[in-house]
Design a protein around this motif. Structure first.
Motif, PDB file in Angstrom:
ATOM      1  N   ASN A   1       0.802  -1.227   0.000  1.00 48.73           N
ATOM      2  CA  ASN A   1       0.000   0.000   0.000  1.00 48.73           C
ATOM      3  C   ASN A   1       0.828   1.268   0.000  1.00 48.73           C
TER       4      ASN A   1
ATOM      5  N   ARG B   1      -5.163  -3.436   1.673  1.00 49.59           N
ATOM      6  CA  ARG B   1      -5.733  -2.770   0.511  1.00 49.59           C
ATOM      7  C   ARG B   1      -6.071  -1.325   0.889  1.00 49.59           C
ATOM      8  N   PRO B   2      -6.034  -0.404  -0.063  1.00 45.49           N
ATOM      9  CA  PRO B   2      -5.793  -0.615  -1.493  1.00 45.49           C
ATOM     10  C   PRO B   2      -4.307  -0.732  -1.824  1.00 45.49           C
TER      11      PRO B   2
ATOM     12  N   LEU C   1     -10.456  -5.386  -6.280  1.00 47.10           N
ATOM     13  CA  LEU C   1      -9.443  -4.368  -6.009  1.00 47.10           C
ATOM     14  C   LEU C   1      -9.880  -2.988  -6.480  1.00 47.10           C
TER      15      LEU C   1
ATOM     16  N   GLY D   1      -7.634  -8.067   1.994  1.00 48.30           N
ATOM     17  CA  GLY D   1      -8.000  -9.036   0.979  1.00 48.30           C
ATOM     18  C   GLY D   1      -7.799 -10.457   1.465  1.00 48.30           C
TER      19      GLY D   1
END
Length: 613
Positions: free
Chosen positions: A149, A171-172, A194, A270
Motif C-alpha cells: 500500500n 488494501r488498497p 481491487l 483481501g
C-alpha cells in the motif's frame, strides 16, 4: 514497400499516451531484450513485413495494453520457479496471518533447499533498515503483509536489479506498484475486488505537453518575418492552443485527484496471505496437513481481528473445507492415522466463546466480546442476566466455574446444543460460527481461534523484557505441532490479555471515559491505568478498541442514539510504545483535528463499526 517498422515504433503505436516518462523508460528497458528475442526466434523480419502482420504478431504474443499490470497470474512459474535457485530475503510483518504464510513458505523452501534469511519488520522504519542491511547480498525480496500500500520503489530506493515479490493483504494497493513492470510483482488473488483505476486516468505522458509547448514557442519566434497582422493572429492561435492544453491538464489532474481519493479513501484487507501460499503449495502438489492448518489459522486470524467481512470469511472457509475433505479422505486408510502423534483437521460449527475448552465456561462467557456485550456484563443488570442465562441452561454453577476438561462428560456432550438453545432466547442467534479444529494425537485439541489468540499473546508478550525478535520467533514456533508446550504457554498469556481487555472496557464504560468529538469517539488511557503496557502493542490495542466500540454501542442502543457511522479513536500514554508503530499516525484519513484534544498521543487506532481503517 512500407518503411521499416522498429520495436520502439510499435511500442509507441500500441501505447499512445499510455505511460509517463518514468514508466515508459522502465517498460522499454525491460521489453527490449525479452520481446526482441521472441521475435528473432519466430523468424520475423520487420523490414519485409507489413504493419498489419507485425501488429497481429504482437497480439499473438499477448503484448496487449489491457493486460499490462504486475499481478502475478501463474504464481508457480512467475514466483516460485524464479526464486527456487536464488538466495531470498524474507521480510515478514508481525501478525498471525503473516506468520502462517511464512511457515508455509518456509516448508516449501526446506523441500527445495532454498537459501533464505527471515527478517521480522514491524514498520516502515524496520523495513527500510532491513533492506539497507541486505540489499548487497540479495537480489530477490519476498514481503509478506507489508509493502503493497505504498510506493515501494520510492520508499526503499533500490537498485534496478532488485525484485520484490509482495504477498500483502492490505488494501488498497498503491497504483505505482500495480503498473510497475520491472521490479514489483504482486502475489494477490485476482478474484479480490481491487477496483484499481485504469492507467489513462492516473498517469499522463508529459513529453507530449512539453513538445507541444516547445512547438508553440518555436512557431512564435519563426513567425517574426511575417506581416504583423498575420503574426498577431498566429500568436493568438498558439496562445489559445496553449491555454486549452493547460485547461485540459487541470481538468485531468482534478479528475485524477478525485479518482485516487475514491480509491484510497478506505483501507481493508483481501485474501489471507497464508491461503495464497497454501494454494501455491497445492499447485505444486507439495501441500501437507500442517500447511493446511496454517492457512486455516491465517484465515481465522482475519476473522478474529475483524479484518474481513463475514461473507468473505465464509467463502474462504468453504475453500479450505474442500482441502480438508481431500486430505482426510487421502489419509483415512493410512496406518499412521491412529498413531499417538497423528494430526486430524475437522470442520465444525462451534461457539463464539474464546478459549472455552482451555478455560472455565463462566470465565469464557465473561471475557468473550460477543457475550459480554450482549449481556452488558459491566452493569449489575448484565450480571443478573448472565445468571438467568446459566439457570436457563440448567447447568450447576460448580460445573460452569471449573475447567472445561474437568466437567462431567454428560454435560460436555450436549453443551453446544444447550448453549445455542438458551442463546436464542437471549437474542444471541449468532453464537454459533463455522470454524476448524485440530487434534494432535488423543489428548490435544485446539480450535483455530485458540491458536490465533495464543500466537498473538506470545507475539506481543510484555511480561518479560525481551526483544521483539524473540517474541516473533516464539510465536512462529508455537504454530508447529512439535512445540505444544509453547502453545499452551501462549494460551495462558491470552487468558491474561483477555481479562485485562474486559476489565479495561468495563472501567471505561462505567467511568464515562469515552468522549464524543464530532463523528468520532475517543478514549484516553493514562499511564497509571492497569495493564496499559499491554495496549502498547497493535494487536492488543485493536482488540481493545473493537471491544470498547461494541460495548459502547450496546450501552447506548437503549437510549435511542445512532449506532451506525461511529468511529473509535483510542490513545495510550505509554512510554514503551516503539516508534515503528507510529506508522498508524500516517493514515491519510486521520486528520490532525481528530486528535488535537489529546495531550500525549502514543498510539492511534481508527475503527469503524463494519470496517477497519
Amino acid at each position: 514497400m512500407c518503411p521499416p517498422v522498429t520495436l520502439k515504433s510499435l511500442f509507441d503505436w500500441l501505447f499512445p499516451q499510455r505511460r509517463n516518462q518514468m514508466c515508459k523508460k522502465q517498460i522499454w528497458r525491460h521489453r527490449r531484450n525479452t520481446e526482441t528475442l521472441s521475435i528473432k526466434q519466430q523468424g520475423l523480419c520487420f523490414k519485409t513485413r507489413t504493419n498489419a502482420e507485425v501488429i497481429i504478431f504482437f497480439i499473438h504474443l499477448n503484448f496487449i495494453r489491457l493486460n499490462f499490470n504486475m499481478f502475478v497470474t501463474d504464481i508457480r512459474k512467475e514466483f516460485y520457479d524464479v526464486v527456487v535457485n536464488q538466495r531470498v530475503a524474507l521480510f515478514v510483518s508481525p501478525d498471525i496471518d503473516a506468520l502462517c504464510a511464512c511457515k508455509v513458505l518456509q516448508a516449501l523452501f526446506h523441500c527445495d533447499q532454498v537459501q533464505y534469511t527471515l527478517v521480522p519488520v514491524a514498520g516502515w522504519q524496520d523495513l527500510g533498515t532491513a533492506f539497507m542491511e541486505h540489499k548487497e547480498q540479495y537480489q530477490y525480496f519476498v514481503l509478506i503483509n507489508c509493502g503493497a500500500n505504498v510506493d515501494l520503489l520510492e520508499t526503499l530506493q533500490p537498485e534496478e536489479d532488485s525484485v520484490f515479490f509482495i504477498c500483502d493483504t492490505h488494501r488498497p494497493v498503491d497504483v505505482v506498484n500495480v503498473y510497475n513492470d520491472t521490479q514489483i510483482k504482486l502475489l494477490i488473488k485476482q478474484d479480490d475486488d481491487l477496483g484499481v483505476p485504469s492507467y489513462d486516468d492516473i498517469f499522463r505522458d508529459d513529453e507530449e505537453d512539453e513538445e507541444g509547448d516547445g512547438d508553440d514557442s518555436g512557431n512564435e519566434s519563426d513567425g517574426s518575418a511575417e506581416p504583423s497582422g498575420k503574426r498577431r493572429r498566429y500568436d493568438e492561435d498558439a496562445l489559445e492552443r496553449r491555454i486549452e492544453r493547460q485547461r485540459a491538464r487541470r481538468e485531468w489532474e482534478a479528475r485524477r485527484r478525485e479518482i485516487l481519493f475514491d480509491y484510497e479513501q478506505y483501507e481493508f484487507h483481501g485474501t489471507s496471505a497464508a491461503l495464497v501460499m497454501f494454494e501455491l503449495a497445492w499447485v505444486m502438489s507439495k501441500d501437507t496437513k500442517d500447511m493446511l492448518w496454517w492457512s486455516v489459522i491465517g484465515v481465522t486470524d482475519q476473522w478474529v481481528h475483524d479484518k474481513i467481512p463475514h461473507m468473505k470469511y465464509v467463502t474462504d472457509i468453504a475453500t479450505l473445507q474442500r482441502h480438508v475433505s481431500r486430505h482426510n479422505h487421502r489419509n483415512e486408510d493410512e496406518e499412521n492415522s491412529l498413531s499417538i502423534d497423528c494430526m486430524r483437521i475437522t470442520f465444525e460449527y462451534d461457539l463464539r466463546l474464546v478459549l472455552y475448552q482451555h478455560w472455565s465456561l463462566y470465565e469464557s462467557i465473561c471475557n468473550s466480546c460477543y457475550t459480554s456485550c450482549s449481556f452488558k456484563l459491566w452493569s449489575i443488570n448484565g450480571q443478573k442476566k448472565l445468571q438467568e442465562f446459566l439457570a436457563d441452561m440448567g447447568l450447576p454453577l460448580k460445573q460452569v466455574r471449573q475447567k472445561f476438561n474437568s466437567m462431567d462428560m454428560s454435560i460436555k456432550e450436549n453443551l453446544r446444543e444447550v448453549i445455542e438453545e438458551s442463546a436464542n432466547k437471549f437474542s444471541m442467534k449468532d453464537i454459533r460460527v463455522q470454524t476448524f479444529a485440530v487434534n494432535f494425537g488423543f489428548k490435544n485439541r485446539f480450535l483455530a481461534s485458540d491458536v490465533v489468540h495464543a500466537a498473538a499473546a506470545l507475539l506481543e508478550n510484555v511480561e518479560k523484557d525481551e526483544m521483539p525478535t524473540d517474541n516473533f520467533i516464539k510465536a512462529l514456533d508455537c504454530l508447529s505441532r512439535s512445540n505444544l508446550e509453547r502453545l499452551h504457554l501462549g494460551i495462558d498469556l491470552a487468558k491474561k490479555k483477555l481479562k485485562a481487555i474486559q476489565q479495561t472496557v468495563a472501567s471505561c464504560i462505567c467511568t464515562n471515559l469515552i468522549l464524543s468529538q464530532g463523528p468520532f469517539l475517543y478514549c484516553h488511557l493514562l499511564e497509571g491505568t492497569p495493564d496499559v503496557k499491554l495496549f502498547s502493542k497493535p494487536l492488543a490495542l485493536t482488540l481493545l478498541c473493537k471491544y470498547l466500540l461494541k460495548a459502547f454501542i450496546c450501552s447506548v442502543s437503549t437510549c435511542g442514539q445512532q449506532k451506525s457511522g461511529m468511529k473509535e479513536v483510542i490513545c495510550c500514554d505509554v512510554s514503551e510504545f516503539v516508534s515503528s508503530h507510529m506508522k498508524l499516525l500516517s493514515h491519510k484519513n486521520l486528520k490532525a483535528k481528530h486528535v488535537k484534544h489529546m495531550a500525549v498521543l502514543m498510539c492511534v487506532c481508527l475503527l469503524d463499526e463494519e470496517q477497519t481503517l
